[in-house]
Design a protein around this motif. Structure first.
Motif, PDB file in Angstrom:
ATOM      1  N   PHE A 106       0.762  -1.179  -0.011  1.00  0.00           N
ATOM      2  CA  PHE A 106      -0.025   0.022  -0.102  1.00  0.00           C
ATOM      3  C   PHE A 106       0.930   1.222  -0.018  1.00  0.00           C
ATOM      4  N   ARG A 107       0.406   2.194  -0.346  1.00  0.00           N
ATOM      5  CA  ARG A 107       0.753   3.580  -0.157  1.00  0.00           C
ATOM      6  C   ARG A 107       0.099   4.308   0.770  1.00  0.00           C
ATOM      7  N   LEU A 108       0.900   4.970   1.660  1.00  0.00           N
ATOM      8  CA  LEU A 108       0.490   5.433   3.209  1.00  0.00           C
ATOM      9  C   LEU A 108       0.140   7.134   2.668  1.00  0.00           C
ATOM     10  N   LEU A 109      -1.130   7.524   2.711  1.00  0.00           N
ATOM     11  CA  LEU A 109      -1.668   8.886   2.731  1.00  0.00           C
ATOM     12  C   LEU A 109      -1.604   9.530   3.698  1.00  0.00           C
ATOM     13  N   ASP A 110      -1.902   8.935   5.070  1.00  0.00           N
ATOM     14  CA  ASP A 110      -2.139   9.888   6.242  1.00  0.00           C
ATOM     15  C   ASP A 110      -2.046   9.076   7.226  1.00  0.00           C
ATOM     16  N   ILE A 111      -1.671   9.629   8.375  1.00  0.00           N
ATOM     17  CA  ILE A 111      -1.583   8.926   9.686  1.00  0.00           C
ATOM     18  C   ILE A 111      -2.427   9.542  10.885  1.00  0.00           C
ATOM     19  N   ASP A 112      -3.203   8.636  11.407  1.00  0.00           N
ATOM     20  CA  ASP A 112      -4.240   9.336  12.459  1.00  0.00           C
ATOM     21  C   ASP A 112      -3.906   8.748  13.824  1.00  0.00           C
ATOM     22  N   THR A 113      -3.456   9.711  14.565  1.00  0.00           N
ATOM     23  CA  THR A 113      -2.712   9.483  15.851  1.00  0.00           C
ATOM     24  C   THR A 113      -3.820   9.390  17.153  1.00  0.00           C
TER      25      THR A 113
END
Length: 240
Positions: A106-113
């Motif tokens: 996959f390609r990571l688009l955003d991170i939710d912390t």
């Protein structure tokens, strides 16, 4: 919903729990992990109980060893691999030993912390480029060359009965990952393999890495942990 490597790309981004590591997960390759941090213990519980759909989580490689806490996309490589939990063993102190198997890039688009006790990522699936018509013969030749390089590497790296060749019917699109997984490779090499979307270029890269590692092992007597040890571990009782 997750898919296996090689399926049509998902029509829209999806969400995966994220596990940043100082290593690279590869499709079709087992990944043993020792889980001790509380938030990833919780992730393991959520995977075992299938709170997380398909028991699937995303592994992304940390870009710099000096990164203490992953909070932003620039802290990790953009291309990662979804991993399916196969086995989990709870230890008396609450830690876990788990084994997962990589299954799709996959390609990571955003991170939710903030939404869960552990990191989550918005991802889009990444599949191989299609081979042009008439490329099957070249793929078969490259597969044979890579298998021969793998045998040479394992002959110098392991005892005679300490390694196994991948199944003969394993597709050339997955073969490079399986052959390369038997080498102790630096993270950048593993990441390059993961990011290469052309199956023939990936096989050529694997051949170069196997040849290089065989030379290193011959000089340094550096022996990797046998991959079949993980296969045997998968046959033991688990929480599942």
């Amino acid at each position: 919903m997750t898919h296996s490597e090689g399926h049509d790309s998902a029509p829209s981004p999806t969400t995966l729990p994220l596990f940043p590591l100082h290593t690279v997960a590869l499709p079709g390759v087992h990944l043993p992990l020792h889980i001790f941090e509380p938030r990833y213990r919780q992730l393991t519980v959520d995977l075992v109980t299938e709170v997380v759909p398909d028991r699937s989580f995303g592994v992304v490689a940390i870009t710099n060893p000096s990164v203490g806490e992953v909070e932003r996309t620039e802290h990790v490589h953009a291309t990662g691999c979804a991993v399916t939990l196969r086995e989990a063993r709870r230890l008396p102190d609450g830690r876990f030993d788990i084994i997962g198997t990589g299954h799709r890039r996959f390609r990571l688009l955003d991170i939710d912390t903030a939404s869960a006790p552990y990191l989550c990522g918005t991802v889009e699936w990444v599949d191989d480029e299609p081979l042009p018509d008439g490329a099957d013969e070249a793929a078969a030749r490259l597969s044979d060359i890579c298998r021969a390089a793998h045998r040479r590497y394992c002959t110098v790296a392991w005892e005679s009965d300490g390694w196994r060749s991948p199944p003969g019917d394993l597709g050339y699109d997955a073969l490079a990952y399986r052959l390369a997984s038997d080498c102790i490779l630096p993270l950048p090499d593993r990441q390059e393999l993961l990011e290469e979307r052309h199956p023939l270029r990936r096989l050529r890269l694997t051949y170069r890495l196997l040849a290089r590692e065989a030379a290193f092992v011959s000089e340094l007597s550096a022996v990797p942990a046998p991959h079949h040890d993980v296969d045997e571990a998968l046959s033991r009782p688990s929480l599942n």
